[in-house]
Design an enzyme around this catalytic site. Structure first.
Site, PDB file in Angstrom:
ATOM      1  CE  LYS A 109      31.219 -47.598 -70.669  1.00 30.43           C
ATOM      2  NZ  LYS A 109      31.476 -46.181 -70.133  1.00 30.43           N
TER       3      LYS A 109
ATOM      4  CB  SER B  94      30.741 -46.517 -66.678  1.00 32.38           C
ATOM      5  OG  SER B  94      30.691 -45.699 -67.824  1.00 32.38           O
TER       6      SER B  94
ATOM      7  CB  SER C   6      32.200 -42.870 -67.857  1.00 34.96           C
ATOM      8  OG  SER C   6      31.258 -43.126 -66.848  1.00 34.96           O
TER       9      SER C   6
END
Length: 500
Positions: free
Chosen positions: A75, A151, A175
């Site tokens: 990520k 996210s 997330s």
């Protein structure tokens, strides 16, 4: 990988193929790169690539590593690779390159994985959708018109579409779990302090955020947690000790029936979509049929107070982030650097007093004590993962009028004046109404998972969340394993991209 459907294998199976000399690491990497380049243009899940580095670093003498040769993505927030871009989804950091590997990255590399790039994330991981101005919107492999969540939306889209079997994710308010629920994946947020945050950070979001992965299979998540469950001297928080392998725990059945509480009511009093309720009801029925005791009972915490204290953290962290950027870049942040809503959140964060921030942190500890007492009676707490089905791409974008208002407020520093209005209550409602269930475990430090156990008439996956007492990831994995073996589990390979 000629003749083998790369995208259908999980990480555990791919590593076994490498260890058995049925494929090489380079063959896996080329299969993953081919897959990424084939499907990513439609999904916008992968935003930065480091193929050459991964190929150059690949080796053949990795047969003893538990994730030997497995391709993965990281990520673009806190999961650094030395020398590679770490943008955090922000134009302010579009040229920044990390100085060293995150310990999270280092552990997974040492286990045999090869990092092929970074996935799309909202600016500074702030939103429940993945639509940063820097990269544009990530899309959901089950339906290109809707978000994969946030996210870790890019990570979830990449795994659900078969680009990689596992992808790095982190969870400061849901997330990992929200994108997992929207994309038909398994997503575990570990106990606070279980996974590494260093070497440059001792805590993330005051301990609310944890690093882990999103996966197609439960066993991959357990294996990755075994890899990541390491000592870290500079870590601010330490999870209860665990001296057993989660992979081995997963192979064992639950020793006794569980006592489980559940609720489908939003903790902030907002609307909950019927499919999200139905997913819980169906799971309750399965649990009862399999001998567990299930009782409808809400968690003993003030949901609105939890939401308000979470938003104080949210505002404060954004303000601190903007100040840190201004210090490192030597200039004031503007809406040319960061998105207008980020500027607004920072303005509010700068207006909140230290007294309020400390008081709100105390609310976390109070909630943690209440949940510890709750778990003396109930092994697990079951809720929807999200209160609403995924939003349409662009649905939550702000209008031009709202953008201008945000810019004016930020320009004139009207944070204290805004705090005297109803804007905080409005922001809580607007920000959390779609996903009000996940923040509790972040603030109390408990482990929580989203499991894909329901589909709508339109075949969209729906996840439900289970929360356990601190340190009880083993219990979550065992229940998840039982669900995965049942007819409740949604097969992620049925999404349209897996049929390509």
């Amino acid at each position: 990988m000629e003749g083998l459907p790369y995208e259908k294998f999980d990480a555990t199976a791919l590593a076994e193929l490498v260890r058995n000399n049925e494929v090489t690491q380079k063959e896996l990497l080329f299969a993953s790169i081919t897959r990424i380049e084939g499907v990513n243009p439609a999904l916008n899940a992968v935003v930065e690539r480091c193929y050459h580095k991964a190929l150059n670093d690949s080796a053949d003498n990795i047969s003893d590593q538990v994730l030997a040769g497995v391709p993965m993505l990281l990520k673009s927030v806190t999961q650094e690779i030395a020398g590679e871009k770490m943008t955090e989804g922000s134009r302010a950091l579009k040229h920044y390159r990390a100085k060293e590997d995150a310990l999270f990255t280092k552990q997974l590399k040492q286990a045999g994985t090869a990092m092929l790039g970074f996935t799309n994330a909202p600016e500074f991981a702030l939103m429940g959708v993945t639509e940063p101005a820097l990269y544009g919107a990530a899309k959901n492999p089950w339906d290109l018109t809707v978000t994969p969540g946030g996210s870790s939306g890019g990570a979830a889209a990449a795994v659900a579409s078969g680009m990689v079997p596992i992808a790095g994710a982190n969870d400061g308010g849901g997330s990992i779990r929200i994108p997992a629920a929207y994309c038909g994946l398994f997503g575990l947020k570990p106990t606070r302090g279980r996974t590494p945050t260093g070497p440059v950070r001792g805590r993330v979001w005051q301990g609310a955020a944890s690093e882990h992965v999103v996966t197609k299979s439960v066993r991959d998540s357990a294996l990755c947690l075994d890899v990541l469950n390491v000592a870290e001297k500079t870590r601010a928080f330490h999870a209860p000790a665990n001296d057993q392998s989660y992979t081995e725990v997963l192979k064992k059945s639950l020793e006794k029936p569980l006592n489980i509480a559940f609720s489908t009511a939003s903790p902030i009093g907002a609307f909950v979509d019927e499919p999200c309720r139905d997913a819980v009801r169906q799971t309750v029925k399965w649990l009862e049929e399999n001998g567990h005791h299930v009782e409808e009972k809400a968690a003993p915490v003030d949901g609105k107070r939890i939401a308000a204290s979470y938003m104080s953290l949210y505002f404060g962290e954004v303000a601190a982030k903007l100040t840190a950027l201004e210090t490192s870049l030597g200039r004031k942040m503007t809406t040319a650097d960061v998105e207008p809503v980020t500027m607004l959140l920072g303005t509010l964060g700068r207006a909140i007093s230290a007294e309020k921030f400390v008081t709100d942190l105390a609310a976390w500890d109070e909630a943690a004590m209440q949940m510890e007492a709750f778990h003396e009676t109930y092994d697990l707490y079951l809720t929807p993962t999200a209160a609403m089905m995924p939003a349409k791409i662009g649905e939550l974008s702000r209008s031009n009028r709202e953008e201008r208002l945000i810019q004016l407020v930020t320009k004139f520093g009207a944070g204290k004046a805004l705090l005297k209005t109803d804007i905080i209550d409005e922001l809580i409602e607007e920000s959390l109404k779609r996903t009000p269930f996940t923040q509790l475990a972040n603030l109390t430090g408990q482990p929580a998972m989203s499991v894909p156990v329901y589909q709508t008439a339109e075949q969209m996956p729906v996840g439900v969340q289970f929360i356990a007492a601190r340190g009880k990831e083993d219990l979550l994995f065992q229940l998840a394993g039982a669900l995965e073996a049942s007819d409740q589990w949604v097969d992620v390979h049925n999404n349209p991209f897996m049929q390509l």
